[in-house]
Design a protein around this motif. Structure first.
Motif, short mmCIF file in Angstrom:
data_model
loop_
_atom_site.label_atom_id
_atom_site.label_comp_id
_atom_site.label_asym_id
_atom_site.label_seq_id
_atom_site.Cartn_x
_atom_site.Cartn_y
_atom_site.Cartn_z
N ASN B 42 0.81 -1.21 0.00
CA ASN B 42 0.00 0.00 0.00
C ASN B 42 0.84 1.27 0.00
O ASN B 42 0.38 2.31 0.44
N GLY B 44 3.38 1.75 -2.83
CA GLY B 44 4.09 1.89 -4.10
C GLY B 44 5.40 1.14 -4.19
O GLY B 44 6.20 1.42 -5.08
N CYS B 61 -2.35 1.43 -5.79
CA CYS B 61 -2.41 1.94 -4.40
C CYS B 61 -1.94 3.39 -4.34
O CYS B 61 -2.09 4.04 -3.32
N LEU B 62 -1.35 3.89 -5.42
CA LEU B 62 -0.89 5.28 -5.45
C LEU B 62 -1.76 6.14 -6.37
O LEU B 62 -1.36 7.23 -6.76
#
Ligand code: FES
Ligand code: FES
Lengths: 279, 175
Positions: B42, B44, B61-62
């Motif tokens: 979570n 990167g 997640c980014l």
């Protein structure tokens, strides 16, 4: 992430600047590769995100009259490193950009973001320093240009004021054709910050000009003018002396990536090798 | 705060209300039940959340779900067609490039992005393209081999396809 977080995506620079001025706890969002993890860990907690990626102007790479290039704030690094004009005129910028994170990360991460985040280890900052780049900034009081050499103040700190929006990074025509190497040591080849980064460049001509810049060995990315001047006076034969000047200029710390002694030693080795390869 | 977004996921138009802070990753998994995309770190670093956003590989997640408004997303579920595995998926199976399988969807998606850009990758090209995907099991060799096998399979399929195309053209020429 806060539940009341707001998100705005203006379509021009003036709107973005005005929105930011009306919301003191807002943050500009580009690739998000630094900002989002910082928000998750609580290091930053903006109440509004102002996404700049819907602003068409910020996605351009433009050629300037002096033979230089302007790279828009929202252009991802993956596009910088493969752009034909960047490769032809500023190969060292492409080389430095390629070392940031990994390929998918560079589809989001930007040059402007890498600069604004002001990490001492920012790989692209080293190239921009060596190439005399200028950043264009928009604010409520208008637009101004700032030399990259005046931008970095310390880890995470820049001379930008809250609300300043970097619109593009300009590479001057006078730095086109600087060639050389960016040597970078890290614990693993992808996805790790530099332990030491050393750029050595040279622009051929009647009076060759040299560039020496360092990453991750001082509170800011560092350009070593004394070494450049020495090389301009004495040529590549002065590689060892130039390396000593670079060692004297750096102020590394010890952290989990390496000790200060190791970093200092490597600056000497890598500057010498970089100069010798251009001899 | 909630925002309404409209986007295309694996060829299907979706409209949804999402929290601004929600990542594209959580939206795909929790909102659309597309659980092929995995959450590892979570932040990167691991690549298990890889998806294609407008054809580019990104760490989902980014990316905030709101940032994907109006965009096109392809997840690992979108690579196979009507139950037929993508050549990369077949190659991962035949090379035994899967152990626990957690990294596999991300690996396959990154590799798919690579093969779109470069149908003839060298081993070095593959390793560079997958540098943002971590695997704690396989040691990577089988993964790299699988990607190169898939590239070869896709090239020969394309050649066979264009030969078939030429044959079809010839047949259409009136005698
Ligand atoms: S979960 Fe996104 S990179 Fe690890
Ligand atoms: S197969 Fe287990 S992490 Fe890659």
């Amino acid at each position: 992430m806060p539940v009341d977080l707001d998100y705005l995506a203006p379509s021009d620079v003036e709107d973005a600047v005005a929105l930011r001025a009306s919301r003191p706890s807002a943050a500009f969002l580009l690739g998000g590769t630094d900002l989002l993890p910082q928000m998750r860990s609580g290091r930053r907690s903006p109440e509004t995100l102002i996404d700049l990626k819907r602003i068409a102007e910020l996605h351009e790479i433009r050629e300037n009259a002096d033979g230089g290039l302007s790279i828009g704030a929202a252009v991802p690094l993956a596009d910088v490193e493969t752009h034909p004009l960047v490769l032809a005129r500023y190969p060292l910028l492409a080389e430095c950009a390629k070392t940031v994170g990994a390929w998918p990360l560079r589809q989001r991460a930007t040059l402007a973001g890498n600069v604004c985040n002001a990490s001492p280890a920012a790989d692209t900052a080293v190239a921009l320093l060596a190439l005399d780049a200028v950043v264009n900034v928009a604010s409520t009081t208008g637009r101004l240009a700032m030399a990259i050499s005046e931008l970095f103040l310390g880890p995470g700190q820049t001379a930008l004021m809250p609300g300043d929006l970097v619109t593009d990074v300009v590479l001057p025509g006078s730095a086109a054709g600087v060639r050389g190497s960016y040597q970078r040591l890290s614990r693993r080849k992808g996805m790790d910050l530099a332990t030491v980064g050393v750029l050595v460049g040279k622009r051929d001509g009647a009076r060759p000009s040299w560039r020496v810049a360092l990453a991750a060995v001082a509170p800011t990315p560092l350009r070593v003018r004394a070494a450049e001047e020495l090389l301009e006076a004495k040529g590549a034969a002065a590689a060892r002396e130039a390396a000593e000047l670079a060692v004297a200029a750096c102020r590394p710390i010890t952290d989990q990536r390496g000790s200060a002694e190791y970093r200092r030693e490597m600056v000497g080795v890598l500057v010498r090798r970089g100069v010798e390869s251009l001899g | 705060m909630k925002k309404t977004i409209t986007l295309e996921v694996n060829g299907v138009a979706e409209t949804a209300e999402v929290e601004v802070g929600q990542t594209l990753l959580r939206f795909l998994r929790d909102g659309l039940d597309l659980t092929g995309t995995k959450e590892g770190c979570n932040e990167g670093e691991c690549g298990s959340c890889m998806v294609l956003l407008d054809g580019r590989p990104v760490n989902s997640c980014l990316v905030l779900a709101v940032e994907a408004d109006g965009r096109t997303v392809t997840t690992v579920e979108g690579l196979s067609k009507e139950g037929v595995l993508h050549p990369l998926q077949k190659a991962f199976l035949s090379q035994a490039a899967v152990q626990c399988g957690f990294c596999t969807p991300g690996m396959v998606v990154s590799a798919a992005a690579l093969l779109r850009e470069n149908p003839t990758p060298t081993e070095d090209d593959v390793r560079k393209a997958l540098a943002g995907n971590l695997c704690r099991c396989t040691g990577y060799k089988q993964i790299v081999d699988a990607v190169r096998d898939a590239a070869a399979a896709m090239r020969s399929a394309a050649e066979a396809g264009s030969d078939a195309g030429k044959a079809a053209e010839r047949e259409e020429v009136p005698a």
